[in-house]
Structure formats: structure tokens, C-alpha cells
Design a protein around this motif. Structure first.
Motif, PDB file in Angstrom:
ATOM      1  N   UNK A 109       0.719 -13.102   2.601  1.00 55.96           N
ATOM      2  CA  UNK A 109       1.600 -14.265   2.700  1.00 55.96           C
ATOM      3  C   UNK A 109       1.447 -15.196   1.502  1.00 55.96           C
ATOM      4  N   UNK A 110       0.215 -15.384   1.045  1.00 60.03           N
ATOM      5  CA  UNK A 110      -0.018 -16.261  -0.109  1.00 60.03           C
ATOM      6  C   UNK A 110       0.653 -15.695  -1.355  1.00 60.03           C
ATOM      7  N   UNK A 111       0.569 -14.400  -1.547  1.00 65.52           N
ATOM      8  CA  UNK A 111       1.213 -13.787  -2.702  1.00 65.52           C
ATOM      9  C   UNK A 111       2.730 -13.918  -2.616  1.00 65.52           C
ATOM     10  N   UNK A 112       3.279 -13.739  -1.422  1.00 67.55           N
ATOM     11  CA  UNK A 112       4.739 -13.744  -1.244  1.00 67.55           C
ATOM     12  C   UNK A 112       5.341 -15.141  -1.300  1.00 67.55           C
ATOM     13  N   UNK A 113       4.624 -16.117  -0.720  1.00 66.23           N
ATOM     14  CA  UNK A 113       5.232 -17.447  -0.543  1.00 66.23           C
ATOM     15  C   UNK A 113       4.459 -18.570  -1.196  1.00 66.23           C
ATOM     16  N   UNK A 114       3.222 -18.309  -1.601  1.00 62.65           N
ATOM     17  CA  UNK A 114       2.357 -19.365  -2.120  1.00 62.65           C
ATOM     18  C   UNK A 114       1.532 -20.037  -1.033  1.00 62.65           C
ATOM     19  N   UNK A 115       1.771 -19.650   0.232  1.00 71.07           N
ATOM     20  CA  UNK A 115       1.039 -20.219   1.367  1.00 71.07           C
ATOM     21  C   UNK A 115       0.460 -19.097   2.218  1.00 71.07           C
ATOM     22  N   UNK A 116      -0.835 -19.138   2.460  1.00 71.48           N
ATOM     23  CA  UNK A 116      -1.480 -18.122   3.274  1.00 71.48           C
ATOM     24  C   UNK A 116      -1.132 -18.194   4.748  1.00 71.48           C
ATOM     25  N   UNK A 117      -0.577 -19.311   5.179  1.00 70.81           N
ATOM     26  CA  UNK A 117      -0.202 -19.465   6.590  1.00 70.81           C
ATOM     27  C   UNK A 117       1.314 -19.555   6.766  1.00 70.81           C
ATOM     28  N   UNK A 118       2.068 -18.973   5.847  1.00 65.37           N
ATOM     29  CA  UNK A 118       3.534 -19.007   5.921  1.00 65.37           C
ATOM     30  C   UNK A 118       4.019 -18.359   7.212  1.00 65.37           C
ATOM     31  N   UNK A 119       5.123 -18.859   7.705  1.00 63.34           N
ATOM     32  CA  UNK A 119       5.726 -18.303   8.908  1.00 63.34           C
ATOM     33  C   UNK A 119       6.628 -17.121   8.593  1.00 63.34           C
ATOM     34  N   UNK A 120       7.115 -16.470   9.652  1.00 65.75           N
ATOM     35  CA  UNK A 120       7.970 -15.294   9.495  1.00 65.75           C
ATOM     36  C   UNK A 120       9.209 -15.598   8.663  1.00 65.75           C
ATOM     37  N   UNK A 121       9.848 -16.724   8.947  1.00 69.69           N
ATOM     38  CA  UNK A 121      11.083 -17.082   8.234  1.00 69.69           C
ATOM     39  C   UNK A 121      10.829 -17.272   6.742  1.00 69.69           C
ATOM     40  N   UNK A 122       9.673 -17.791   6.386  1.00 66.98           N
ATOM     41  CA  UNK A 122       9.356 -18.007   4.973  1.00 66.98           C
ATOM     42  C   UNK A 122       9.149 -16.683   4.239  1.00 66.98           C
ATOM     43  N   UNK A 123       8.515 -15.733   4.890  1.00 68.96           N
ATOM     44  CA  UNK A 123       8.306 -14.420   4.264  1.00 68.96           C
ATOM     45  C   UNK A 123       9.653 -13.703   4.125  1.00 68.96           C
ATOM     46  N   UNK A 124      10.485 -13.774   5.156  1.00 72.05           N
ATOM     47  CA  UNK A 124      11.822 -13.171   5.082  1.00 72.05           C
ATOM     48  C   UNK A 124      12.600 -13.791   3.928  1.00 72.05           C
ATOM     49  N   UNK A 125      12.578 -15.123   3.817  1.00 70.08           N
ATOM     50  CA  UNK A 125      13.299 -15.805   2.736  1.00 70.08           C
ATOM     51  C   UNK A 125      12.775 -15.393   1.362  1.00 70.08           C
ATOM     52  N   UNK A 126      11.472 -15.238   1.232  1.00 67.62           N
ATOM     53  CA  UNK A 126      10.879 -14.828  -0.045  1.00 67.62           C
ATOM     54  C   UNK A 126      11.328 -13.427  -0.432  1.00 67.62           C
ATOM     55  N   UNK A 127      11.412 -12.523   0.533  1.00 67.20           N
ATOM     56  CA  UNK A 127      11.837 -11.158   0.227  1.00 67.20           C
ATOM     57  C   UNK A 127      13.332 -11.105  -0.079  1.00 67.20           C
ATOM     58  N   UNK A 128      14.120 -11.919   0.608  1.00 65.57           N
ATOM     59  CA  UNK A 128      15.549 -12.001   0.292  1.00 65.57           C
ATOM     60  C   UNK A 128      15.757 -12.572  -1.104  1.00 65.57           C
TER      61      UNK A 128
END
Length: 155
Positions: A109-128
Motif C-alpha cells: 500500500x505504501x508503494x502504491x499510494x504513499x500510505x501504508x494504511x491506505x484503504x481499498x478505494x485509494x489502492x483502486x484509484x492508484x491503479x486506475x
């Protein structure tokens, strides 16, 4: 130049997956391994192993497998299912002599969003944002893991 064939998996009854083939293309999706009403409890794992073999054959082999290493589950059933999938995955990798590694959720999560505790929606948004038409949070987690592996593991 051929790239490493890498499979990233978010293990569970709905298993997210992301696969980089040796030409660098990324495919992704999710597969469901919910037990059918009239089958024994081990059948989901046999279907999972058959699915892994199909993935391996479709890419003419795999160079590495990464899976999301979960240390905390919301329920006992989820924990049992995860343990079963992880056991079958690691045994399958050993049998086929494919290197594998579990990666902590917070690292991904930290690699994908910058936050190790990112939520599902944040990871989805990062991949989109990376151009992947993600439809499922399990698929997004697997993609995030694949991008981590490509960026950090010389994959």
C-alpha cells in the motif's frame, strides 16, 4: 529483451492476480474459488492449483511469484481460507521450482499510494491512475504488488 514473467497474487476466496509476461505486457483480473454447494471443502484448493497451472502454461513458465502476506484477518473463516491458499501456493511453487515471496500489506500500500494504511478505494484509484481498468479491490491489490515487484525486485 525478455522480461521476467512475474505473477502477483492477492490470495483469498476471490483471488486478485496480475501477470507480467516476458514481452512486458500486464494482464490482470480476479478468480473466484468459493466452494460449490455439493463439493468437498478441498475442491476450492484443487481448482486454485489447476488455475495456477493454467497461468503458468499460458506464459510458458513463471520466473517469480509474489503474494500479499496478510497477518490479520477479520474472521476465522477468512484466516483459514487464506492459510489454505497460501499452503497450496507455496507447495505448488516448490514443486515447480518457482521462487516465491510474501510481501506485507503495508509495504504494498505504501508503494502504491504513499500510505501504508491506505484503504481499498485509494489502492483502486492508484491503479486506475496507472492506466489499469480495475474493477475489484483484490485485482487492484495484486496490481499494486506487481508494480512493487517490478520497481524493487529487479523483476
Amino acid at each position: 529483451m525478455a522480461k521476467a514473467r512475474v505473477l502477483a497474487i492477492d490470495l483469498g476466496t476471490t483471488t486478485g492476480w496480475a501477470l507480467r509476461s516476458n514481452d512486458g505486457r500486464i494482464a490482470h483480473g480476479f478468480a473466484r474459488f468459493k466452494p460449490d454447494r455439493f463439493e468437498g471443502g478441498g475442491m476450492r484448493y484443487l481448482r486454485f492449483k489447476r488455475w495456477l497451472t493454467d497461468i503458468k502454461q499460458s506464459t510458458e513458465g513463471l520466473d517469480a511469484v509474489y503474494f500479499e502476506e496478510v497477518r490479520r484477518h477479520l474472521g476465522v473463516d477468512a484466516a483459514h481460507a487464506y492459510g489454505g491458499f497460501m499452503a497450496h501456493l507455496t507447495a505448488w511453487c516448490e514443486h515447480h521450482q518457482i521462487p516465491y515471496q510474501g510481501i506485507p500489506v503495508g509495504t504494498i500500500k505504501k508503494h502504491a499510494t504513499g500510505k501504508g494504511n491506505a484503504g481499498k478505494a485509494e489502492v483502486i484509484a492508484a491503479m486506475r491512475a496507472l492506466g489499469h481498468p480495475v474493477t475489484d479491490d483484490n485485482e487492484a491489490d495484486a496490481l499494486a504488488l506487481l508494480h512493487w515487484a517490478i520497481a524493487t525486485q529487479e523483476a
